[in-house]
Design a protein around this motif. Structure first.
Motif, PDB file in Angstrom:
ATOM      1  N   VAL A  27      -0.430 -11.277   7.537  1.00 26.02           N
ATOM      2  CA  VAL A  27      -0.787 -12.697   7.571  1.00 26.02           C
ATOM      3  C   VAL A  27       0.439 -13.613   7.554  1.00 26.02           C
ATOM      4  N   ASP A  28       1.557 -13.164   6.980  1.00 26.38           N
ATOM      5  CA  ASP A  28       2.776 -13.986   6.960  1.00 26.38           C
ATOM      6  C   ASP A  28       3.631 -13.722   8.190  1.00 26.38           C
ATOM      7  N   GLY A  29       3.385 -12.647   8.870  1.00 29.42           N
ATOM      8  CA  GLY A  29       4.118 -12.261  10.074  1.00 29.42           C
ATOM      9  C   GLY A  29       3.124 -11.974  11.177  1.00 29.42           C
ATOM     10  N   PRO A  30       3.324 -10.987  11.952  1.00 30.57           N
ATOM     11  CA  PRO A  30       4.312  -9.934  11.760  1.00 30.57           C
ATOM     12  C   PRO A  30       5.721 -10.292  12.238  1.00 30.57           C
ATOM     13  N   ILE A  57      -6.052  -8.686   6.565  1.00 30.94           N
ATOM     14  CA  ILE A  57      -6.383 -10.073   6.188  1.00 30.94           C
ATOM     15  C   ILE A  57      -5.661 -10.518   4.921  1.00 30.94           C
ATOM     16  N   GLY A  58      -4.706  -9.722   4.434  1.00 35.14           N
ATOM     17  CA  GLY A  58      -3.866 -10.169   3.334  1.00 35.14           C
ATOM     18  C   GLY A  58      -4.332  -9.840   1.940  1.00 35.14           C
ATOM     19  N   VAL A  59      -5.274  -8.950   1.781  1.00 40.70           N
ATOM     20  CA  VAL A  59      -5.767  -8.680   0.424  1.00 40.70           C
ATOM     21  C   VAL A  59      -5.324  -7.331  -0.152  1.00 40.70           C
ATOM     22  N   CYS A  60      -4.955  -6.359   0.664  1.00 39.75           N
ATOM     23  CA  CYS A  60      -4.659  -5.027   0.116  1.00 39.75           C
ATOM     24  C   CYS A  60      -3.175  -4.821  -0.202  1.00 39.75           C
ATOM     25  N   LEU A  61      -2.294  -5.600   0.364  1.00 41.59           N
ATOM     26  CA  LEU A  61      -0.843  -5.529   0.141  1.00 41.59           C
ATOM     27  C   LEU A  61      -0.241  -4.184   0.549  1.00 41.59           C
ATOM     28  N   VAL A  62      -0.859  -3.517   1.513  1.00 42.58           N
ATOM     29  CA  VAL A  62      -0.356  -2.221   1.955  1.00 42.58           C
ATOM     30  C   VAL A  62       0.990  -2.356   2.660  1.00 42.58           C
ATOM     31  N   GLU A  91       5.662  -4.437  12.578  1.00 40.50           N
ATOM     32  CA  GLU A  91       4.295  -3.959  12.737  1.00 40.50           C
ATOM     33  C   GLU A  91       4.216  -2.501  12.331  1.00 40.50           C
ATOM     34  N   GLU A  92       3.531  -2.261  11.272  1.00 39.46           N
ATOM     35  CA  GLU A  92       3.275  -0.906  10.793  1.00 39.46           C
ATOM     36  C   GLU A  92       1.764  -0.757  10.652  1.00 39.46           C
ATOM     37  N   ARG A  93       1.364   0.369  10.167  1.00 35.41           N
ATOM     38  CA  ARG A  93      -0.073   0.552   9.948  1.00 35.41           C
ATOM     39  C   ARG A  93      -0.544  -0.422   8.875  1.00 35.41           C
TER      40      ARG A  93
END
Ligand code: FES
Length: 126
Positions: A113-116, A87-92, A80-82
């Protein structure tokens, strides 16, 4: 955790509760070789019925998963990071994971979305 597990080991730096030291110290202090049982803080655990669930700084989780692997204990980490969109669209915030696909040695999972939570052995740590 006490409601979910038969036994829970706590660790504290001050030693006022549970094991005196960090969770990594507790696992380093554990005895066992990945066989039928290991001992943590004076309690005996069958590794296959034990789970190490780690959350916190990446170096701590990396050290924790290494010690748990030495003892044969299944391990999960919560990455878990910032997060920006969540929702899985920015890939940050993504992490490199091992892939089951033979032609793809790994891919990046979106932690939001795949984790955390991931199995520690599915994460590429190096
Ligand atoms: S926070 Fe945007 S993809 Fe995960």
């Amino acid at each position: 955790m006490a409601a979910l597990a038969d036994r829970t080991i706590y660790a504290s730096d001050a030693g006022d509760i549970g094991f005196h030291g960090t969770c990594v110290d507790a696992l380093c202090d554990a005895t066992g070789d990945g066989g039928a049982a290991c001992q943590i803080g004076g309690l005996v655990f069958p590794p296959e019925k034990t789970l190490v669930a780690a959350i916190g700084p990446m170096p701590m989780m990396n050290a924790t998963r290494k010690q748990a692997a030495r003892l044969g204990i299944p391990r999960q980490v919560s990455l878990e990071e910032r997060m920006a969109c969540g929702i899985g669209v920015c890939l940050v915030w993504s992490c490199k994971t091992r892939s089951d696909e033979p032609r793809q040695p790994g891919h990046h999972a979106r932690c939001c979305v795949d984790g955390p939570v991931f199995r520690a052995e599915d994460v590429v740590w190096d």
